[in-house]
Motif scaffolding. Structure first.
Motif, PDB file in Angstrom:
ATOM      1  N   ASN A 399       0.833  -1.209   0.000  1.00 37.05           N
ATOM      2  CA  ASN A 399       0.000   0.000   0.000  1.00 37.05           C
ATOM      3  C   ASN A 399       0.865   1.256   0.000  1.00 37.05           C
ATOM      4  OD1 ASN A 399      -2.274  -1.628   0.097  1.00 37.05           O
ATOM      5  ND2 ASN A 399      -2.434  -1.551   2.328  1.00 37.05           N
ATOM      6  N   SER A 402       2.051   1.764  -3.453  1.00 34.53           N
ATOM      7  CA  SER A 402       0.963   2.300  -4.276  1.00 34.53           C
ATOM      8  C   SER A 402       0.842   3.808  -4.074  1.00 34.53           C
ATOM      9  CB  SER A 402      -0.351   1.605  -3.902  1.00 34.53           C
ATOM     10  OG  SER A 402      -1.432   2.160  -4.610  1.00 34.53           O
ATOM     11  N   GLU A 406       1.459   6.944  -6.905  1.00 34.53           N
ATOM     12  CA  GLU A 406       0.542   8.063  -7.134  1.00 34.53           C
ATOM     13  C   GLU A 406       1.263   9.395  -6.953  1.00 34.53           C
ATOM     14  OE1 GLU A 406      -3.716   9.877  -5.534  1.00 34.53           O
ATOM     15  OE2 GLU A 406      -3.308   7.711  -5.438  1.00 34.53           O
ATOM     16  N   ASN A 423      -5.252   4.367  -1.305  1.00 32.56           N
ATOM     17  CA  ASN A 423      -4.162   3.429  -1.541  1.00 32.56           C
ATOM     18  C   ASN A 423      -4.061   2.350  -0.456  1.00 32.56           C
ATOM     19  OD1 ASN A 423      -2.410   4.432  -3.992  1.00 32.56           O
ATOM     20  ND2 ASN A 423      -3.033   6.281  -2.863  1.00 32.56           N
ATOM     21  N   THR A 460       8.199   3.630  -5.410  1.00 31.16           N
ATOM     22  CA  THR A 460       7.563   3.628  -6.728  1.00 31.16           C
ATOM     23  C   THR A 460       8.121   2.499  -7.589  1.00 31.16           C
ATOM     24  OG1 THR A 460       7.174   6.020  -6.657  1.00 31.16           O
ATOM     25  CG2 THR A 460       7.158   4.976  -8.828  1.00 31.16           C
ATOM     26  N   PHE A 463       6.781  -0.700  -6.496  1.00 34.09           N
ATOM     27  CA  PHE A 463       5.382  -0.872  -6.928  1.00 34.09           C
ATOM     28  C   PHE A 463       5.317  -1.548  -8.293  1.00 34.09           C
ATOM     29  CE2 PHE A 463       2.050   0.846  -9.689  1.00 34.09           C
ATOM     30  CZ  PHE A 463       0.900   0.416  -9.027  1.00 34.09           C
ATOM     31  N   GLN A 467       3.118  -4.880  -8.576  1.00 27.32           N
ATOM     32  CA  GLN A 467       1.741  -4.749  -9.042  1.00 27.32           C
ATOM     33  C   GLN A 467       1.718  -4.260 -10.486  1.00 27.32           C
ATOM     34  OE1 GLN A 467      -0.824  -2.762  -6.033  1.00 27.32           O
ATOM     35  NE2 GLN A 467       1.035  -2.597  -4.804  1.00 27.32           N
ATOM     36  N   PRO A 469       0.497  -1.539 -13.063  1.00 24.55           N
ATOM     37  CA  PRO A 469       0.045  -0.146 -12.930  1.00 24.55           C
ATOM     38  C   PRO A 469      -1.398   0.085 -13.371  1.00 24.55           C
ATOM     39  CG  PRO A 469       1.692  -0.394 -14.676  1.00 24.55           C
ATOM     40  CD  PRO A 469       1.695  -1.664 -13.906  1.00 24.55           C
ATOM     41  N   HIS A 472      -3.973   0.356 -10.589  1.00 24.62           N
ATOM     42  CA  HIS A 472      -3.887   1.415  -9.574  1.00 24.62           C
ATOM     43  C   HIS A 472      -5.189   2.228  -9.540  1.00 24.62           C
ATOM     44  CE1 HIS A 472      -2.432   4.840  -7.254  1.00 24.62           C
ATOM     45  NE2 HIS A 472      -1.390   4.090  -6.910  1.00 24.62           N
ATOM     46  N   VAL A 477      -1.455   7.163 -12.793  1.00 25.11           N
ATOM     47  CA  VAL A 477      -0.304   6.252 -12.750  1.00 25.11           C
ATOM     48  C   VAL A 477      -0.145   5.591 -14.114  1.00 25.11           C
ATOM     49  CG1 VAL A 477       0.640   4.172 -11.678  1.00 25.11           C
ATOM     50  CG2 VAL A 477      -0.531   5.878 -10.276  1.00 25.11           C
TER      51      VAL A 477
END
Length: 927
Positions: A399, A402, A406, A423, A460, A463, A467, A469, A472, A477
């Motif tokens: 999180n 994330s 952002e 997030n 970032t 992230f 994950q 993008p 998101h 993003v």
């Protein structure tokens, strides 16, 4: 008389008010006074030669503050200096509020400021180091010429320590260790907080930090020259400094919006005699300076080497461990450089301390920037004593990443609770993240942000490994491809993000990631990244935007030569700008992986100028430079080299030219643009006598002397020289140079293309060229003399050359004021059977429609002219109609007519369209 007054205002200042003869009399009376009182006397030999400073010190040491002061007052009275006695009594009474305020600052402010502090060491955080003390001593001091600045701007990047320096200064003043005799009051203002106030006054701002309700405001502002305002976060005033002077306030009791009040203070409308010390980031400096009165700008550089060592000593309780950690960091140039920033120094030191406490090998912790940040983050999310994180910790980190993504794409550094919630960071998670120092709270807005942008960028990058993008919650993003292009952008603003993105794919770091999250996503991401780089390499539009040195830095973080070779084999063109020794080192390491390199452009700016060749850094730079230049002789496919905005010293030029002369050098084109050589150019021009493969030489904006031109002539006339195209644009050529070049045209039958544009050729120099063009040995096919101060008179010689040259096919004479008369002479030559010209450039030649009949005559009479450029000339519809009628003639060979940047009416445009429809082989370029 209270001793506190003596400490606060200093005897030195009062003795400084005495003239030279008065000081001598003071010393005599001092000897008499002590004799009459029967107290121990200071040795007369010391008193007699003592300066004011030394005398004050002697009085204090021998008699103590109180007695020394009483004695001084009595002597002043005896001397008739009642003014000094009266001022001392008054200031003694006034000093009590000052002392009260200082005590309040010392007891209260560190507690308030420590709430958002990252540092654990009180001594290190709140005490000025000796270096800082020496720096501040001169910041507000008059210059050598006696000029006194009342506004001083401290500029420095975010997190470099500006706020800490201001706070340390205020506390040092409160304990009497700095500026004690200079300022009665020092106030700290944070622009971020003040500008949010709807209405306030300077009096209110001063009163809020006062220890009691009754603030002696009148006394505080009665001597504005003894006030110092420390104004922090001035970049928050971006956009607030503009506005009419009528908006400003001039009285300290006048209420105004916070941002107006700050602008009034900064613009010296309010308390103009007061001193200001402002902290600002460099990005906002320009806008800020325009609203200040006569500011002095100083740069805050962050931690020096000694400060870094001191900090590590304060962080580790064990001195041996502190020294071990410091030495390890010192061996990693990139990491050690980052530690110049106090917050990053804290992060690096904390990572190493935590790994030491957990029994890990700290040599691996600081092996790269990425490994250090991984240790910091993983330690923060792994409970003490545990080998692995809990599932809750894993989710919290995801999180957090994330949130960082952002922030990266929305360019926001502080987030409200709504953004946190979006997030996945709920109210219950915030205290944990604050406690682990991965987030900080910014009061009073109740916003949350990362301690430093570098940590946001690391999260970032993480992230994008954890994950996708597209999943998101914020559509801002972007995809991984866009992220990669942003990272490789030439402004280098996201270079750290790139380091982390690649560094997380290092084999050792991937194993840590997989163990922490219990997945195997990192190997898949590495393959995706390689594929993206291959796609980008095949897209020529992106090449001008890419900083390949950033790519080298990123590849160095992944520490995988096989991967580096696979990536760099994708690129056939590179553009490198060397700004530091580190840049040279990166290029030396990774150019060798560019197996398919065909074109290389580089700029080397003053890296070797003025360097002491005996220093380690200079020797290292020369080694890097040799490795870079070796690519010129070892690359099988490299055909084109551009050197731009560069400066060569003799050693760098010798190394460069040595590689160009090697048999393995396959270069065909060498272009030098704005290059200076601070030595004789013999080694450079001799390259062309050893490398016949070099066919094209361009020297642009390089000042060439008479001696340089003689060396060039000798090189071009050498039997081993293979140069076919020579460009000497804007080279400040002298009048004598034209004779040398004319000789080359006759003696060198290999030279086919010559461009001497933007030089003072003139009609006289042109005549020498024209004589050479008519010589049977001259084989020149193209001559460009753009902007060479040629007139209509010179066109007579050109006309003879067009008729007499068997090989000249292209003539570009644009930006010369030859006018209609000059064109008439050229047109008479164009129709001659012995003229073989195919391309003629007459743009910006001051032509009018009066010359169109002559041009039409040439177009219908020439059997070879295929390309005519008349752009940027004042030809009207009637003149163009004559021309277009000629190009429609069956005997006209023209294929391209250029009419750019000309005002063509609807009637003319219609005529152009009709002509092109009738003649499909003719291209008229008018846009």
């Amino acid at each position: 008389m209270a001793s506190s007054f003596f400490s606060d205002f200093g005897l030195i200042w009062y003795l400084g008010e005495l003239r030279r003869e008065e000081l001598a009399k003071f010393k005599e009376l001092l000897r008499l006074e002590t004799s009459q009182l029967g107290i121990q006397q200071i040795p007369w030999a010391k008193v007699k030669v003592a300066s004011r400073e030394v005398l004050a010190d002697l009085l204090t040491k021998h008699y103590g503050e109180q007695q020394a002061w009483d004695m001084t007052l009595r002597i002043f009275h005896t001397m008739g200096r009642e003014d000094l006695c009266e001022r001392a009594r008054r200031e003694s009474a006034d000093s009590r509020p000052t002392k009260m305020y200082q005590d309040h600052v010392r007891s209260t402010f560190p507690h308030v400021w420590s709430r958002d502090s990252l540092f654990r060491s009180h001594e290190f955080e709140w005490k000025l180091t000796q270096e800082e003390r020496e720096t501040l001593k001169f910041v507000l001091a008059p210059t050598d010429t006696g000029r006194q600045f009342h506004t001083v701007v401290l500029q420095g990047s975010r997190g470099i320590g500006k706020t800490a320096l201001l706070r340390k200064l205020m506390l040092a003043w409160s304990d009497g260790s700095i500026y004690q005799d200079r300022f009665s009051y020092v106030f700290y203002l944070c622009c971020r907080e003040v500008r949010q106030l709807a209405s306030t006054s300077l009096a209110s701002l001063i009163s809020r930090d006062w220890p009691h309700h009754s603030t002696p405001l009148a006394d505080v502002v009665s001597q504005p020259e003894r006030l110092l305002f420390l104004v922090d976060n001035v970049e928050e005033m971006s956009g607030d400094m503009a506005g009419p002077p009528s908006d400003l306030c001039s009285h300290w009791l006048e209420p105004r919006p916070g941002k107006v009040l700050l602008r009034s203070l900064l613009a010296k409308s309010l308390l103009p005699a007061a001193f200001l010390l402002l902290a600002v980031t460099p990005q906002c400096r320009g806008e800020l300076l325009s609203g200040l009165q006569d500011p002095s700008v100083k740069t805050v550089l962050g931690f020096s080497r000694n400060s870094k060592k001191l900090y590590f000593g304060s962080l580790f309780s064990n001195k041996r461990r502190a020294l071990e950690a410091f030495q390890l960091v010192n061996r990693n140039d990139r990491l050690f450089s980052m530690c110049q920033n106090p917050i990053l120094c804290w992060l690096v030191g904390t990572s190493m301390k935590q790994d030491m406490d957990r029994g890990r090998d700290v040599a691996l912790t600081c092996q790269s920037v990425t490994s250090t940040f991984i240790s910091f983050i993983f330690n923060a999310f792994t409970p003490n004593g545990a080998a692995y994180p809990t599932q809750q910790s894993q989710e919290q980190l995801k999180n957090l990443c994330s949130l960082a993504a952002e922030g990266t794409w929305t360019h926001i550094q502080f987030f409200n609770q709504e953004v946190l919630g979006r997030n996945g960071i709920g109210d219950t998670a915030i205290p944990t993240l604050l406690d682990t120092k991965v987030l900080r709270c910014r009061a009073p807005e109740n916003l949350y942000g990362f301690p430093h942008k570098a940590l946001l960028q690391f999260c970032t990058a993480l992230f994008y490994l954890l994950q996708h993008p597209s999943a998101h919650p914020n559509p801002a993003v972007q995809c991984t491809r866009t992220l990669l292009l942003t990272v490789l952008n030439r402004n280098r603003s996201s270079i750290l993000l790139g380091l982390f993105l690649f560094g997380l794919l290092n084999e050792r770091e991937r194993q840590k990631l997989d163990a922490f999250f219990g997945s195997n996503l990192s190997r898949q991401r590495k393959e995706e990244l390689e594929q993206l780089l291959q796609n980008i390499s095949g897209c020529a539009d992106f090449h001008p935007q890419v900083d390949f040195l950033v790519l080298f830095y990123c590849l160095s973080e992944i520490q995988d030569d096989v991967f580096a070779g696979q990536v760099m084999a994708c690129f056939q063109e590179l553009n490198l700008t060397f700004l530091s020794s580190s840049d040279l080192g990166m290029a030396a390491s990774y150019l060798k992986h560019c197996y398919n390199l065909r074109k290389l452009c580089f700029s080397i700016q003053a890296l070797f100028r003025g360097e002491d060749p005996r220093t380690y850094r200079t020797r290292q730079n020369f080694l890097y430079w040799s490795q870079i230049c070796s690519v010129l002789a070892s690359s099988e496919h490299l055909q084109e080299l551009q050197v731009v905005d560069s400066s060569f010293t003799e050693p760098t030029l010798v190394i460069f030219c040595h590689q160009l002369r090697q048999p393995g050098c396959r270069l065909q084109k060498l272009m030098m643009n704005k290059v200076t050589m601070t030595c004789e150019k013999l080694a450079f021009f001799e390259v062309f006598t050893h490398n016949p493969g070099l066919k094209y030489l361009r020297l642009n904006r390089m000042a060439l002397s008479w001696d340089d031109m003689k060396l060039l002539r000798e090189a071009l006339n050498h039997p081993m020289c293979g140069v076919e195209g020579l460009l000497l644009t804007s080279c400040h050529l002298s009048e004598a140079a034209w004779e040398l070049l004319a000789q080359v045209l006759i003696s060198n039958c290999r030279l086919l293309y010559l461009d001497v544009s933007i030089n003072i050729l003139g009609d006289a120099g042109l005549k020498q060229f024209c004589d050479a063009l008519r010589h049977p040995s001259c084989r020149l096919r193209s001559l460009r003399v753009f902007e060479c101060l040629i007139t209509a008179a010179g066109c007579g010689d050109l006309a003879q050359a067009l008729v007499g040259s068997q090989d000249l096919r292209c003539l570009q004479i644009g930006s010369n004021a030859i006018g209609d008369a000059g064109v008439k002479l050229l047109c008479e030559a164009l129709v001659q059977p012995s003229c073989h010209l195919e391309t003629l450039g007459l743009q910006i030649c001051g032509l009018s429609s009066a010359c169109c009949e002559d041009l039409a005559y040439a177009l219908t009479g020439s059997r070879t002219l295929q390309d005519l450029d008349l752009s940027c000339n004042a030809l009207d519809h009637n003149g163009l109609a004559v021309l277009l009628a000629a190009v429609s003639h069956p005997g006209c060979a023209l294929k391209v007519l250029r009419l750019k940047h000309m005002e063509l009416g609807e009637e003319t445009q219609a005529l152009l369209t009709a002509v092109q429809e009738r003649n499909p082989y003719l291209r008229v370029i008018s846009q």
